[in-house]
Scaffold this motif. Structure first.
Motif, PDB file in Angstrom:
ATOM      1  N   THR A  44       0.842  -1.420   0.396  1.00  0.00           N
ATOM      2  CA  THR A  44      -0.412  -0.138  -0.491  1.00  0.00           C
ATOM      3  C   THR A  44       1.248   1.310  -0.260  1.00  0.00           C
ATOM      4  OG1 THR A  44      -2.143   1.217   1.189  1.00  0.00           O
ATOM      5  CG2 THR A  44      -0.334   0.212   2.809  1.00  0.00           C
ATOM      6  N   SER A  93       0.540 -15.567   1.642  1.00  0.00           N
ATOM      7  CA  SER A  93       1.265 -15.113  -0.323  1.00  0.00           C
ATOM      8  C   SER A  93       2.880 -15.592   0.070  1.00  0.00           C
ATOM      9  CB  SER A  93       1.323 -14.629  -1.040  1.00  0.00           C
ATOM     10  OG  SER A  93       2.318 -13.169  -0.421  1.00  0.00           O
ATOM     11  N   TYR A 114      -0.781  -1.442   7.895  1.00  0.00           N
ATOM     12  CA  TYR A 114      -0.618  -2.220   6.420  1.00  0.00           C
ATOM     13  C   TYR A 114      -2.120  -3.782   6.503  1.00  0.00           C
ATOM     14  CZ  TYR A 114       2.011  -4.827   3.530  1.00  0.00           C
ATOM     15  OH  TYR A 114       2.689  -6.296   2.577  1.00  0.00           O
ATOM     16  N   PRO A 115      -3.061  -2.662   7.007  1.00  0.00           N
ATOM     17  CA  PRO A 115      -3.774  -3.915   6.849  1.00  0.00           C
ATOM     18  C   PRO A 115      -3.403  -5.149   5.710  1.00  0.00           C
ATOM     19  CG  PRO A 115      -4.718  -2.378   6.196  1.00  0.00           C
ATOM     20  CD  PRO A 115      -3.231  -1.575   5.883  1.00  0.00           C
ATOM     21  N   ASP A 116      -3.296  -5.741   5.139  1.00  0.00           N
ATOM     22  CA  ASP A 116      -3.342  -6.854   4.141  1.00  0.00           C
ATOM     23  C   ASP A 116      -1.886  -7.290   4.965  1.00  0.00           C
ATOM     24  OD1 ASP A 116      -4.802  -5.442   2.730  1.00  0.00           O
ATOM     25  OD2 ASP A 116      -3.795  -4.511   1.489  1.00  0.00           O
ATOM     26  N   ASN A 174      -2.045 -11.323   4.977  1.00  0.00           N
ATOM     27  CA  ASN A 174      -2.791 -11.896   4.006  1.00  0.00           C
ATOM     28  C   ASN A 174      -1.145 -12.041   2.914  1.00  0.00           C
ATOM     29  OD1 ASN A 174      -5.783 -12.650   4.280  1.00  0.00           O
ATOM     30  ND2 ASN A 174      -5.945 -10.458   3.894  1.00  0.00           N
ATOM     31  N   ASP A 175      -0.795 -10.606   2.850  1.00  0.00           N
ATOM     32  CA  ASP A 175       1.081 -11.164   2.381  1.00  0.00           C
ATOM     33  C   ASP A 175       1.522 -11.402   3.050  1.00  0.00           C
ATOM     34  OD1 ASP A 175      -0.060  -9.203   0.138  1.00  0.00           O
ATOM     35  OD2 ASP A 175       0.875  -7.295   1.739  1.00  0.00           O
ATOM     36  N   ASN A 234      -3.915   2.601   2.748  1.00  0.00           N
ATOM     37  CA  ASN A 234      -5.106   1.742   3.181  1.00  0.00           C
ATOM     38  C   ASN A 234      -4.941   1.547   4.571  1.00  0.00           C
ATOM     39  OD1 ASN A 234      -3.956  -0.289   3.237  1.00  0.00           O
ATOM     40  ND2 ASN A 234      -5.033  -1.238   2.028  1.00  0.00           N
ATOM     41  N   SER A 285      -3.476  -3.281  11.756  1.00  0.00           N
ATOM     42  CA  SER A 285      -4.364  -2.261  10.745  1.00  0.00           C
ATOM     43  C   SER A 285      -3.797  -1.211  10.613  1.00  0.00           C
ATOM     44  CB  SER A 285      -5.735  -2.124  10.778  1.00  0.00           C
ATOM     45  OG  SER A 285      -6.076  -1.908  12.062  1.00  0.00           O
TER      46      SER A 285
END
Length: 407
Positions: free
Chosen positions: A19, A399, A390-392, A395-396, A45, A387
């Motif tokens: 982000t 990956s 870095y809210p993601d 999930n990152d 975000n 959050s």
């Protein structure tokens, strides 16, 4: 939410879209409030940026910015120059413990009307927006650069601009230069000579799309992951080789820990150097204190020692980060000593397994410790705190084949 992190994969291969920079976004959101014909792209975000945007667009009498320190500083200046507007600016319990007096006194030198609702020197504060005509202000040079940037950002809309004299030795110069560069992008005239910064008045700017570069502080966790992996090639978008963000110093710092960096178009590619043997790190981080947590955890994972200085601002962040690091690294078996502005870690090849890491409502504690899962299973308490910037993040990590489960 507590998360258990572990992985059996030590070969990291992925492309991740990070982000937009929180630091750039929050500066540009304030400039957009002053100059509404600016359009923003690739904004952060993060919770902090969401809070900032909501406060700028709303018209509430009480503005609660929760844990967002940048928003507290920037909005103090914004509301102080918003003629005819009166607000009470407040935040979380921790925010009421973080000093604001230096900025309030600087704004009062310009004629601002600000009073304390509870304890002198700390939020919540009552701000009565004024037309500001004075332009000269002195401020200590060793304070958080956010105080200085707050003044610089509102300066173009002041009748006579601003001339700030920084008293003493300047810290966090990259963040001051980031603010000035964003003003220059809008053809707002500035100068920074010696200890004097000047921003000239400009009532209107040309319409422009401003694209936010991805966040280098967020990239730091991937530098750490690559350093701790056996093999790794991780691509991050969207990054520039010449960045406004001070944390781009990561490239040179992590080269000393076996991470090679190169750029292709808008991608930054991190590659683990095979057979690299890192040595004791001695770093002065005055300009980049936000990456100190990531660096010391990486050193622990690599089994090397480090001595980090220039960390005095860490004591007034989301938590006292130096004390938090001392407590949590000790749980992992580290030998660590801290002062008011430095941290020293002894080299060790032992890391305790399945330790529960407290995050102290601090997003960077959660993310800085996560890469250690490449070495040992690790439990992160209150993992949702990421959050803030870095809210993601979780999930990152998935990956990259991390096994992440709620506990």
């Amino acid at each position: 939410m507590n998360l258990l992190l572990q992985t059996s994969h030590s070969n990291l291969q992925a492309e991740i879209a990070v982000t937009g920079s929180k630091s750039e976004t929050n500066r540009l959101l304030l400039l957009q409030a002053l100059f509404p014909n600016i359009t923003l792209a690739n904004t952060s975000n993060s919770d902090d940026s969401e809070v900032m945007q909501k406060a700028l667009k709303g018209n509430e009498e009480v503005v609660d910015i929760h844990h967002a320190g940048t928003a507290m500083r920037f909005l103090t200046a914004y509301f102080a120059v918003s003629e005819g507007r009166e607000v009470v600016l407040t935040g979380s319990q921790r925010m009421t413990e973080r000093p604001i007096k230096v900025l309030v006194e600087a704004l009062e030198q310009l004629g601002a009307k600000i009073s304390y609702e509870k304890e002198v020197g700390y939020p919540p504060i009552r701000i009565k927006g004024q037309k500001i005509t004075a332009s000269k202000v002195n401020i200590p040079a060793n304070v958080s650069s956010q105080y200085i940037s707050a003044l610089l950002l509102v300066a173009p809309k002041l009748e006579n601009g601003i001339e700030i004299t920084l008293v003493g030795e300047i810290t966090s110069v990259p963040y001051i230069k980031m603010t000035l560069a964003l003003l220059n992008d809008l053809n707002i005239k500035t100068s920074f000579e010696g200890n004097v910064i000047t921003v000239y008045p400009k009532q209107e700017v040309a319409s422009k799309v401003m694209t936010v570069e991805s966040d280098w502080s967020s990239a730091s966790y991937f530098f750490s992951l690559v350093a701790l992996a056996e093999k790794a090639t991780v691509s991050l978008t969207s990054y520039k080789e010449t960045s406004l963000q001070g944390d781009s110093a990561l490239v040179e710092i992590y080269k000393q820990m076996g991470v090679q960096t190169h750029f292709e178009e808008n991608k930054m590619i991190l590659v683990k150097q095979p057979e690299f043997k890192p040595q004791f790190l001695n770093l002065e981080l005055n300009n980049t204190p936000d990456i100190a947590q990531t660096i010391v955890v990486t050193c622990l994972g690599l089994g090397i020692g480090c001595h980090l200085t220039g960390l005095h601002t860490l004591k007034i962040k989301e938590t006292d980060r130096l004390e938090a690091l001392r407590i949590e690294l000790t749980k992992l078996g580290a030998k660590i000593a801290v002062t008011n502005e430095s941290l020293t870690l002894e080299a060790s090849n032992e890391i305790n397994h399945s330790v529960k890491i407290a995050t102290y409502n601090d997003h960077r504690m959660a993310m800085a410790f996560a890469p250690l899962a490449l070495k040992v299973p690790i439990l992160i308490e209150n993992a949702e705190v990421v959050s803030k910037s870095y809210p993601d993040f979780w999930n990152d990590l998935k990956s990259l084949d991390f096994d992440i489960s709620e506990k």
